[in-house]
Structure formats: C-alpha cells, structure tokens
Design an enzyme around this catalytic site. Sequence first.
Site, short mmCIF file in Angstrom:
data_model
loop_
_atom_site.label_atom_id
_atom_site.label_comp_id
_atom_site.label_asym_id
_atom_site.label_seq_id
_atom_site.Cartn_x
_atom_site.Cartn_y
_atom_site.Cartn_z
N GLN A 52 -20.86 -2.12 -4.27
CA GLN A 52 -20.38 -1.01 -3.55
C GLN A 52 -21.20 -0.32 -2.58
O GLN A 52 -20.65 -0.22 -1.42
CB GLN A 52 -20.07 -0.05 -4.44
CG GLN A 52 -19.49 1.28 -4.17
CD GLN A 52 -17.95 1.22 -3.72
OE1 GLN A 52 -17.46 0.91 -4.48
NE2 GLN A 52 -18.07 1.77 -2.50
N ASP A 60 -18.59 10.64 -6.31
CA ASP A 60 -17.94 9.79 -7.32
C ASP A 60 -17.42 10.43 -8.51
O ASP A 60 -17.70 11.85 -8.52
CB ASP A 60 -19.05 8.99 -7.69
CG ASP A 60 -18.50 7.84 -8.49
OD1 ASP A 60 -17.56 7.40 -8.98
OD2 ASP A 60 -19.57 6.89 -9.15
N ARG A 83 -15.42 -3.65 1.14
CA ARG A 83 -15.70 -4.44 0.01
C ARG A 83 -15.55 -5.75 0.24
O ARG A 83 -16.32 -6.81 -0.16
CB ARG A 83 -15.07 -3.98 -1.22
CG ARG A 83 -15.22 -2.49 -1.29
CD ARG A 83 -16.69 -2.24 -1.95
NE ARG A 83 -17.04 -2.94 -3.11
CZ ARG A 83 -16.81 -2.93 -4.26
NH1 ARG A 83 -16.13 -1.78 -4.85
NH2 ARG A 83 -17.22 -3.53 -5.09
N1 CP Z 1 -15.24 1.23 -6.60
C1 CP Z 1 -14.86 0.25 -7.26
O1 CP Z 1 -15.76 -0.49 -7.98
O2 CP Z 1 -13.58 0.10 -7.56
P1 CP Z 1 -12.94 -0.64 -8.76
O3 CP Z 1 -13.63 -0.06 -10.02
O4 CP Z 1 -11.60 -0.47 -8.68
O5 CP Z 1 -13.38 -2.05 -8.92
#
Ligand code: CP
Length: 317
Positions: free
Chosen positions: A137, A229, A299
């Site tokens: 991430q 977050d 990503r």
């Molecule tokens: N940001 C992220 O890791 O999303 P997911 O949990 O959907 O993989």
Amino acid sequence: MESEEKRDLITLQDITDEELMRILSLAAKLKEELRAGRPQRYLPGKIIALLFQRPSTRTRVSFEVAIRHLGGDAIFLPWQQLQLSRGETIADTARVLDRYVDAIVARVASHRTLIELAENTRVPVINALSDRFHPCQAIGDLLTIWERFGTLKGIKLAYVGDGTNVCNSLLLACTKAGMDISVACPTGYEPDPEAVKWAFDNAARTGSTVIITDDPLSAVKDAHVIYTDTFMSMHIPEAEREKRMRDFVPRYQVRPELFEAARPDAVFMHCLPAHRGEEVVAEVIDGPRSIVWDQAENRLHVQKAILMFVFKAVPWA
Ligand code: CP
C-alpha cells in the site's frame, strides 16, 4: 552480479532506499506501457499463491490482475479452506507451498505468521497486509504522490487518525524516499514503536523530518498530503467501536477545515475502504482534493513492479 539470496517484502526495511526508488520507476514505466497497450509478459509461467486470512478487494484483485498481465498464474487460497484452519502449522504449510509455487503473497492476522512463512520457504514472500505493516500500500501511495507533485524529496505527508499498519508503512516509505511525515494520533493510538524507531533511523540517513504528535492542526501545517485510514482496522473488536469513535471523532476526522492549514494544493489520500462520517467526511473524500481512485489504481502498477523486483526480472535496470 545479483545475489542468489531470495528477496522477501515483509516490511519496507527489507529493501534499500535505492531499491524502493527502482520499484517506483519500474511501476511508472509499467503503467505507461499498459496504457500504450504493449504486452507485459515478464513473468511467464510463474505460479503465485495468494494466501489470505482477511478480506480484501484492492490487494487481492490488483495482485491477481498484475500476475495475469505479467503472464503468470495466481492461486487464491482463503485461509479457512486450508488445513491451517484445522490446526496444520504455518511452518508446515509454508514448506508444502514452497514445493508447488514460485512466490507467496500473504495477508495475515499476525505479523509473526509472515515471518514464519518467510523463514520456512525458499520462494519470495510478499506482505499483503499484517496487523503491523502494509508495505505494498505504501509503495503505491508514493507512486501516486510522485505523479501528483513530480517529486518525493521535500514533500510533506500528514497522517491523521489511528496509528495503523498503513501508518507504520507510510512512516518507513516516506523516510526512505526523503519525504517529511507528521503523524497526529490520540494518546494510546500511536504508531508501532519499532516503525517509529526505523523511521527516525531512515530520516537520519535521508534528511527527512518525522513528527509524532497528538495535534492534527500542527501536523497538517504546510502539508502536501493529508492521509487517513479507518478507525476500526480489521483486527479491532467491534466492542471497541463506541470508545474509538469518542476518542477520534471529531478531532481526528478529516474535514475541510483541516485543509486550511495545509498547502493550497494539498490533496487527500486514503488507503480504502473508507467510512464516510468516521475517519473522513464525504465532502473531502468525494471532493476535488481527493486522489483516492488514482491511489487505488496505482496498487496494480506497483504490485507488478514488486513481483518483478522479487523475481529479479527487471527489464530496465
Ligand atoms: N487498501 C487495501 O489494502 O484494500 P483491501 O483491504 O481491499 O485489499
């Protein structure tokens, strides 16, 4: 000559500052190449296991698509459908997968599980999120910031909210890339102490500034990026929700007023999934400063670069 030692990505401290920049450059080139419609079969025949103990949308799908674009094949392994759920050890599971697949991408409840996976395999292991870190991430986030501002050195990221696994990885990513990072969390919700120590070690080398505070307004001062977050990460029991909402909302919620102290061109970032009305209000995440969809797209490009890095299959070295 490249070392024969296998490369894992368990935390961002597993790669050098130069390797991080090389992964970012590679991801940017792969993104351009995909948009130009050129083939990207750099990992033909590679079989990669996706071992997931937690739900995922972005990480799972971006890895599966990345692997297919690169000419490999992904096998999705939900934890509950493996003998792991009936008591087989992670070490034994690792030794078996090692005989079948070329790499393992794993999302786990406990960071210790990733370490055991890596210690019991000869194939690369990539952290697709643990309770402590989310390196893929943070690398995707750096690519998004680089695209937006044309540089990373001297850019300031202000993280406001819970000191989550994403916050821990951003501390490492920013300080390895020469960015400044300030983290504003309520007392008791600070980032992982080891991540903070590593961030200060990195900063001493790269010239970054690291600030950990409980004051969101001072953290966002002159920031290029305001990042948050969820307040309810996957490992947090639902019973904590009420207390967490009291501790975080409204002081640590990202609202338009927070941008008044940031730079005029400041952007909003979030790893997603988002919870409108909790860590961020809809006006911000759905507003013109939000770059969360570019962030989510990146990503995909970064997963490809990470895979090519661990397989030492870098065509533009
Ligand atoms: N940001 C992220 O890791 O999303 P997911 O949990 O959907 O993989």
